[in-house]
Design a protein around this motif. Structure first.
Motif, PDB file in Angstrom:
ATOM      1  N   LEU A 199      17.640  73.149 -59.124  1.00  0.00           N
ATOM      2  CA  LEU A 199      17.398  72.135 -58.104  1.00  0.00           C
ATOM      3  C   LEU A 199      16.835  72.828 -56.877  1.00  0.00           C
ATOM      4  O   LEU A 199      17.484  73.699 -56.290  1.00  0.00           O
ATOM      5  CB  LEU A 199      18.676  71.375 -57.738  1.00  0.00           C
ATOM      6  CG  LEU A 199      18.512  70.329 -56.631  1.00  0.00           C
ATOM      7  CD1 LEU A 199      17.519  69.245 -57.039  1.00  0.00           C
ATOM      8  CD2 LEU A 199      19.855  69.699 -56.261  1.00  0.00           C
ATOM      9  N   ASP A 200      15.616  72.448 -56.497  1.00  0.00           N
ATOM     10  CA  ASP A 200      14.946  73.104 -55.386  1.00  0.00           C
ATOM     11  C   ASP A 200      14.890  72.265 -54.117  1.00  0.00           C
ATOM     12  O   ASP A 200      14.877  72.810 -53.012  1.00  0.00           O
ATOM     13  CB  ASP A 200      13.516  73.462 -55.805  1.00  0.00           C
ATOM     14  CG  ASP A 200      13.497  74.385 -57.005  1.00  0.00           C
ATOM     15  OD1 ASP A 200      13.719  75.590 -56.820  1.00  0.00           O
ATOM     16  OD2 ASP A 200      13.300  73.893 -58.128  1.00  0.00           O
ATOM     17  N   VAL A 201      14.847  70.948 -54.274  1.00  0.00           N
ATOM     18  CA  VAL A 201      14.687  70.069 -53.119  1.00  0.00           C
ATOM     19  C   VAL A 201      15.576  68.849 -53.275  1.00  0.00           C
ATOM     20  O   VAL A 201      15.610  68.225 -54.342  1.00  0.00           O
ATOM     21  CB  VAL A 201      13.220  69.606 -52.965  1.00  0.00           C
ATOM     22  CG1 VAL A 201      13.072  68.697 -51.745  1.00  0.00           C
ATOM     23  CG2 VAL A 201      12.272  70.789 -52.875  1.00  0.00           C
ATOM     24  N   LEU A 202      16.285  68.519 -52.218  1.00  0.00           N
ATOM     25  CA  LEU A 202      17.004  67.246 -52.127  1.00  0.00           C
ATOM     26  C   LEU A 202      16.438  66.482 -50.946  1.00  0.00           C
ATOM     27  O   LEU A 202      16.415  67.007 -49.823  1.00  0.00           O
ATOM     28  CB  LEU A 202      18.504  67.467 -51.911  1.00  0.00           C
ATOM     29  CG  LEU A 202      19.305  66.227 -51.466  1.00  0.00           C
ATOM     30  CD1 LEU A 202      19.346  65.174 -52.576  1.00  0.00           C
ATOM     31  CD2 LEU A 202      20.722  66.615 -51.034  1.00  0.00           C
ATOM     32  N   VAL A 203      15.973  65.259 -51.202  1.00  0.00           N
ATOM     33  CA  VAL A 203      15.537  64.380 -50.118  1.00  0.00           C
ATOM     34  C   VAL A 203      16.555  63.258 -50.004  1.00  0.00           C
ATOM     35  O   VAL A 203      16.668  62.409 -50.897  1.00  0.00           O
ATOM     36  CB  VAL A 203      14.130  63.805 -50.365  1.00  0.00           C
ATOM     37  CG1 VAL A 203      13.734  62.901 -49.195  1.00  0.00           C
ATOM     38  CG2 VAL A 203      13.117  64.919 -50.541  1.00  0.00           C
ATOM     39  N   ASN A 204      17.310  63.270 -48.920  1.00  0.00           N
ATOM     40  CA  ASN A 204      18.295  62.215 -48.658  1.00  0.00           C
ATOM     41  C   ASN A 204      17.578  61.049 -47.998  1.00  0.00           C
ATOM     42  O   ASN A 204      17.460  60.973 -46.773  1.00  0.00           O
ATOM     43  CB  ASN A 204      19.409  62.744 -47.752  1.00  0.00           C
ATOM     44  CG  ASN A 204      20.483  63.484 -48.515  1.00  0.00           C
ATOM     45  OD1 ASN A 204      20.945  63.020 -49.561  1.00  0.00           O
ATOM     46  ND2 ASN A 204      20.880  64.636 -48.004  1.00  0.00           N
ATOM     47  N   ASN A 205      17.095  60.138 -48.835  1.00  0.00           N
ATOM     48  CA  ASN A 205      16.309  59.005 -48.344  1.00  0.00           C
ATOM     49  C   ASN A 205      17.100  57.704 -48.303  1.00  0.00           C
ATOM     50  O   ASN A 205      16.804  56.835 -47.486  1.00  0.00           O
ATOM     51  CB  ASN A 205      15.077  58.829 -49.234  1.00  0.00           C
ATOM     52  CG  ASN A 205      14.392  57.505 -49.008  1.00  0.00           C
ATOM     53  OD1 ASN A 205      13.715  57.297 -48.010  1.00  0.00           O
ATOM     54  ND2 ASN A 205      14.590  56.570 -49.941  1.00  0.00           N
ATOM     55  N   SER A 254      17.827  82.346 -56.679  1.00  0.00           N
ATOM     56  CA  SER A 254      17.152  83.436 -55.980  1.00  0.00           C
ATOM     57  C   SER A 254      16.262  82.926 -54.858  1.00  0.00           C
ATOM     58  O   SER A 254      16.126  83.580 -53.810  1.00  0.00           O
ATOM     59  CB  SER A 254      16.327  84.261 -56.966  1.00  0.00           C
ATOM     60  OG  SER A 254      15.338  83.460 -57.599  1.00  0.00           O
ATOM     61  N   GLU A 255      15.649  81.751 -55.044  1.00  0.00           N
ATOM     62  CA  GLU A 255      14.754  81.199 -54.042  1.00  0.00           C
ATOM     63  C   GLU A 255      15.414  80.136 -53.177  1.00  0.00           C
ATOM     64  O   GLU A 255      14.746  79.474 -52.381  1.00  0.00           O
ATOM     65  CB  GLU A 255      13.503  80.636 -54.718  1.00  0.00           C
ATOM     66  CG  GLU A 255      12.692  81.712 -55.426  1.00  0.00           C
ATOM     67  CD  GLU A 255      11.468  81.148 -56.102  1.00  0.00           C
ATOM     68  OE1 GLU A 255      11.412  79.908 -56.308  1.00  0.00           O
ATOM     69  OE2 GLU A 255      10.568  81.928 -56.428  1.00  0.00           O
ATOM     70  N   GLY A 256      16.712  79.942 -53.321  1.00  0.00           N
ATOM     71  CA  GLY A 256      17.420  78.986 -52.479  1.00  0.00           C
ATOM     72  C   GLY A 256      16.967  77.563 -52.699  1.00  0.00           C
ATOM     73  O   GLY A 256      16.738  77.138 -53.832  1.00  0.00           O
ATOM     74  N   GLY A 257      16.820  76.825 -51.618  1.00  0.00           N
ATOM     75  CA  GLY A 257      16.423  75.426 -51.736  1.00  0.00           C
ATOM     76  C   GLY A 257      16.211  74.794 -50.380  1.00  0.00           C
ATOM     77  O   GLY A 257      16.344  75.449 -49.332  1.00  0.00           O
ATOM     78  N   SER A 258      15.888  73.514 -50.400  1.00  0.00           N
ATOM     79  CA  SER A 258      15.554  72.783 -49.175  1.00  0.00           C
ATOM     80  C   SER A 258      16.151  71.386 -49.234  1.00  0.00           C
ATOM     81  O   SER A 258      16.043  70.702 -50.255  1.00  0.00           O
ATOM     82  CB  SER A 258      14.030  72.692 -49.029  1.00  0.00           C
ATOM     83  OG  SER A 258      13.670  71.840 -47.969  1.00  0.00           O
ATOM     84  N   VAL A 259      16.749  70.965 -48.132  1.00  0.00           N
ATOM     85  CA  VAL A 259      17.267  69.609 -47.983  1.00  0.00           C
ATOM     86  C   VAL A 259      16.483  68.939 -46.862  1.00  0.00           C
ATOM     87  O   VAL A 259      16.325  69.509 -45.776  1.00  0.00           O
ATOM     88  CB  VAL A 259      18.773  69.598 -47.641  1.00  0.00           C
ATOM     89  CG1 VAL A 259      19.265  68.168 -47.407  1.00  0.00           C
ATOM     90  CG2 VAL A 259      19.576  70.269 -48.749  1.00  0.00           C
ATOM     91  N   VAL A 260      15.985  67.741 -47.137  1.00  0.00           N
ATOM     92  CA  VAL A 260      15.268  66.971 -46.119  1.00  0.00           C
ATOM     93  C   VAL A 260      16.001  65.646 -45.928  1.00  0.00           C
ATOM     94  O   VAL A 260      16.165  64.874 -46.877  1.00  0.00           O
ATOM     95  CB  VAL A 260      13.810  66.696 -46.536  1.00  0.00           C
ATOM     96  CG1 VAL A 260      13.101  65.877 -45.458  1.00  0.00           C
ATOM     97  CG2 VAL A 260      13.065  68.001 -46.791  1.00  0.00           C
ATOM     98  N   ASN A 261      16.464  65.393 -44.724  1.00  0.00           N
ATOM     99  CA  ASN A 261      17.164  64.158 -44.405  1.00  0.00           C
ATOM    100  C   ASN A 261      16.212  63.174 -43.712  1.00  0.00           C
ATOM    101  O   ASN A 261      15.576  63.530 -42.721  1.00  0.00           O
ATOM    102  CB  ASN A 261      18.359  64.445 -43.485  1.00  0.00           C
ATOM    103  CG  ASN A 261      19.445  65.243 -44.171  1.00  0.00           C
ATOM    104  OD1 ASN A 261      19.726  65.044 -45.354  1.00  0.00           O
ATOM    105  ND2 ASN A 261      20.068  66.160 -43.452  1.00  0.00           N
TER     106      ASN A 261
END
Length: 258
Positions: free
Chosen positions: A84-90, A133-140
């Motif tokens: 899982l690389d990206v979570l968009v809390n929409n 290894s590459e972490g991830g990103s959360v966008v709210n």
């Protein structure tokens, strides 16, 4: 991700909550077009899922206000995609309500959807992203209401202000492996919001926006691609305004006779 092509999400996995319609569907479609695998959630599966060409989003029914459901959503993405690389809390929103008479149950539901659900989903996503290894990103996905309240939105405004504060707090705690950012959205032309535009189709509303048009869902989707991609690798805890410059102050319009 290759910095030379920061919009290439091939091999990346993305979750978009509330991604079956409106802004969420546009966000899901943008990531699909960029090569990502996408899982969307909602209460019920729609007749058509977001797609780009022959590629289609996957769906899981989930009420992300439930911490167990939010965790299961993340687990489902990892099981299907392996990461899982990206979570968009929409997922979010609220009908207008009079603060003087609104029920406690209403307030609790609005705060749960717009603040608690993003918290629960982000917690679950972080548990996966922090060991990659590459972490991830959360966008709210937030709202201009967090900065400039409107009548009838007290519970929603409080929750969205909390979401902005949550973004900044998580950005402090989870860096450098997981970046957490926020998008302040303004007036957006979606089918569900059409009743608030007025009989002129929103022309008068567009007149108070410096860009002279309301946003469309794709404006928000493109901002998500930026924040989740390689060009924003050092962007963390940011509040990106996608509102066309805000609104012209009422006192200025009054002085101009508009």
């Amino acid at each position: 991700m290759d910095i030379g092509n920061p919009l290439d999400f091939t091999g990346r996995a993305v979750i978009v909550t509330g991604g079956t319609k409106g802004i969420g569907a546009a966000i899901a479609g943008a990531f699909l077009a960029a090569g990502a695998e996408v899982l969307v959630c909602g209460r019920n599966e729609p007749p058509e899922l977001p797609a780009s060409g022959a590629r289609q989003a996957h769906f899981r029914a989930a009420d992300v206000r439930d911490p167990a459901a939010a965790a299961a959503l993340v687990d489902a993405a990892v099981e299907r995609f392996g990461r899982l690389d990206v979570l968009v809390n929409n997922a979010g929103g609220s009908p207008d309500a009079d603060a003087a008479t609104v029920s406690p149950r209403f307030v609790e539901k609005i705060v749960a959807l717009n603040l608690l659900a993003p918290f629960y989903a982000a917690q679950a996503a972080n548990r996966v992203m922090r060991v990659q290894s590459e972490g991830g990103s959360v966008v709210n996905i937030g709202s201009v209401s967090a900065h400039t309240p409107q009548p009838g939105t007290a519970a929603y405004t409080a929750a969205k202000a909390g979401l902005l504060g949550l973004t900044r707090a998580l950005a402090l705690e989870w860096a450098p492996k997981v970046r957490v950012n926020h998008i302040t959205t303004g007036l957006i032309r979606t089918e569900s919001a059409a009743p608030v535009y007025g009989q002129d189709g929103g022309a008068a509303v567009a007149g108070v926006i410096p860009m002279r048009r309301m946003a469309v869902p794709d404006d928000v989707a493109r901002a998500c691609l930026y924040l989740a991609g390689g060009l924003a690798g050092y962007i963390n805890g940011a509040d990106l305004a996608v509102h066309g410059g805000g609104e012209v102050p009422a006192r200025f319009l009054a002085a101009q006779g508009e």
